[in-house]
Every structure is written in C-alpha cells, then in structure tokens.
Design a protein around this motif. Structure first.
Motif, mmCIF file in Angstrom:
data_model
loop_
_atom_site.group_PDB
_atom_site.id
_atom_site.type_symbol
_atom_site.label_atom_id
_atom_site.label_comp_id
_atom_site.label_asym_id
_atom_site.label_seq_id
_atom_site.Cartn_x
_atom_site.Cartn_y
_atom_site.Cartn_z
ATOM 1 N N UNK A 34 0.817 -1.207 0.000
ATOM 2 C CA UNK A 34 0.000 0.000 0.000
ATOM 3 C C UNK A 34 0.859 1.270 0.000
ATOM 4 N N UNK A 35 2.067 1.177 0.493
ATOM 5 C CA UNK A 35 2.915 2.364 0.636
ATOM 6 C C UNK A 35 3.255 3.038 -0.694
ATOM 7 N N UNK A 39 2.019 6.681 -1.402
ATOM 8 C CA UNK A 39 3.067 7.704 -1.503
ATOM 9 C C UNK A 39 2.935 8.528 -2.769
ATOM 10 N N UNK A 40 2.648 7.851 -3.879
ATOM 11 C CA UNK A 40 2.474 8.570 -5.151
ATOM 12 C C UNK A 40 1.287 9.530 -5.060
ATOM 13 N N UNK A 41 0.187 9.041 -4.520
ATOM 14 C CA UNK A 41 -0.993 9.896 -4.390
ATOM 15 C C UNK A 41 -0.746 11.036 -3.402
ATOM 16 N N UNK A 42 0.039 10.786 -2.376
ATOM 17 C CA UNK A 42 0.400 11.845 -1.421
ATOM 18 C C UNK A 42 1.192 12.942 -2.133
ATOM 19 N N UNK A 43 2.114 12.542 -3.023
ATOM 20 C CA UNK A 43 2.884 13.538 -3.781
ATOM 21 C C UNK A 43 1.977 14.329 -4.722
ATOM 22 N N UNK A 44 0.991 13.664 -5.307
ATOM 23 C CA UNK A 44 0.024 14.360 -6.165
ATOM 24 C C UNK A 44 -0.789 15.360 -5.339
ATOM 25 N N UNK A 45 -1.167 14.954 -4.135
ATOM 26 C CA UNK A 45 -1.911 15.844 -3.237
ATOM 27 C C UNK A 45 -1.054 17.052 -2.861
ATOM 28 N N UNK A 59 -7.480 6.003 -0.927
ATOM 29 C CA UNK A 59 -7.572 5.805 -2.372
ATOM 30 C C UNK A 59 -6.688 4.646 -2.815
ATOM 31 N N UNK A 60 -5.497 4.553 -2.254
ATOM 32 C CA UNK A 60 -4.602 3.439 -2.580
ATOM 33 C C UNK A 60 -5.226 2.111 -2.145
ATOM 34 N N UNK A 61 -5.867 2.114 -0.996
ATOM 35 C CA UNK A 61 -6.532 0.900 -0.515
ATOM 36 C C UNK A 61 -7.677 0.497 -1.445
ATOM 37 N N UNK A 62 -8.403 1.478 -1.970
ATOM 38 C CA UNK A 62 -9.474 1.178 -2.929
ATOM 39 C C UNK A 62 -8.908 0.548 -4.193
ATOM 40 N N UNK A 63 -7.821 1.099 -4.708
ATOM 41 C CA UNK A 63 -7.191 0.537 -5.907
ATOM 42 C C UNK A 63 -6.722 -0.897 -5.672
#
Length: 101
Positions: A34-35, A39-45, A59-63
């Motif tokens: 999950x990391x 992490x990628x989505x955190x950087x996008x945020x 969101x990562x957990x949903x994917x």
C-alpha cells in the motif's frame, strides 16, 4: 465439516503466527504494498493535483482492494467472470482518479 483451528493453533496456525511475527519484526508484510501507491498519491496531493480533502491512503486501498478482488475472482471462478485486465485496470484507475480531482 472440519472447522479451521484458531490462529496460532495446529501446525498451520503456528507456522502462520511465527511467519507473521517474523515479518512484523523486520517491518515487512503485505501491507507495505500500500505504501507505493499511497506515496504517489500523497505527492500528487502535495503538488495540488488532488482535491484538498483527498485521502491518499484510502484511495490506494481502494485501488489495491479492487485488484485483490479481481485476482480472487479470477483464481476461484475463472477468467469468464472477470473483466479483461486491459479494460479493468484503466477503468478502476480512471474512476478513482476522477473521485480524487
């Protein structure tokens, strides 16, 4: 019908308990998968490309949950019950991305 033994009892339960303890001691395990997407989505945020109230880890957990479910269905029910991966992966990614923007 034979019932599964509680975690940690019987040879299989003992092995799983021992393995999970060892994995936890070294900071590894299936949860670390999950990391990377989180992490990628955190950087996008952080870059302002996601809604301010987006939750990267959720969101990562949903994917990953969608991927796990597809793999489970594929393994136990066969390819005829799942969408081809070439259709599934982009559709799931688009759906989650749209919710985050």
């Amino acid at each position: 019908m034979r019932r599964p033994s509680p975690s940690g009892s019987g040879p299989t339960g003992a092995a799983l308990t021992t393995d999970s303890q060892g994995v936890q001691e070294i900071g590894a395990g299936p949860h670390v998968v999950l990391d990377a997407p989180a992490g990628r989505l955190r950087r996008e945020l952080d870059a302002g490309r996601l809604r301010a109230d987006a939750d990267p880890r959720a969101a990562a957990a949903l994917l990953l949950g969608a991927c796990f479910q597809r793999a489970f269905f594929l393994h136990f029910s066969g390819a005829h019950v799942v969408q081809p991966v070439e259709e599934f992966a982009p559709a799931v990614a688009r759906t989650v991305w749209a919710a985050l923007r």
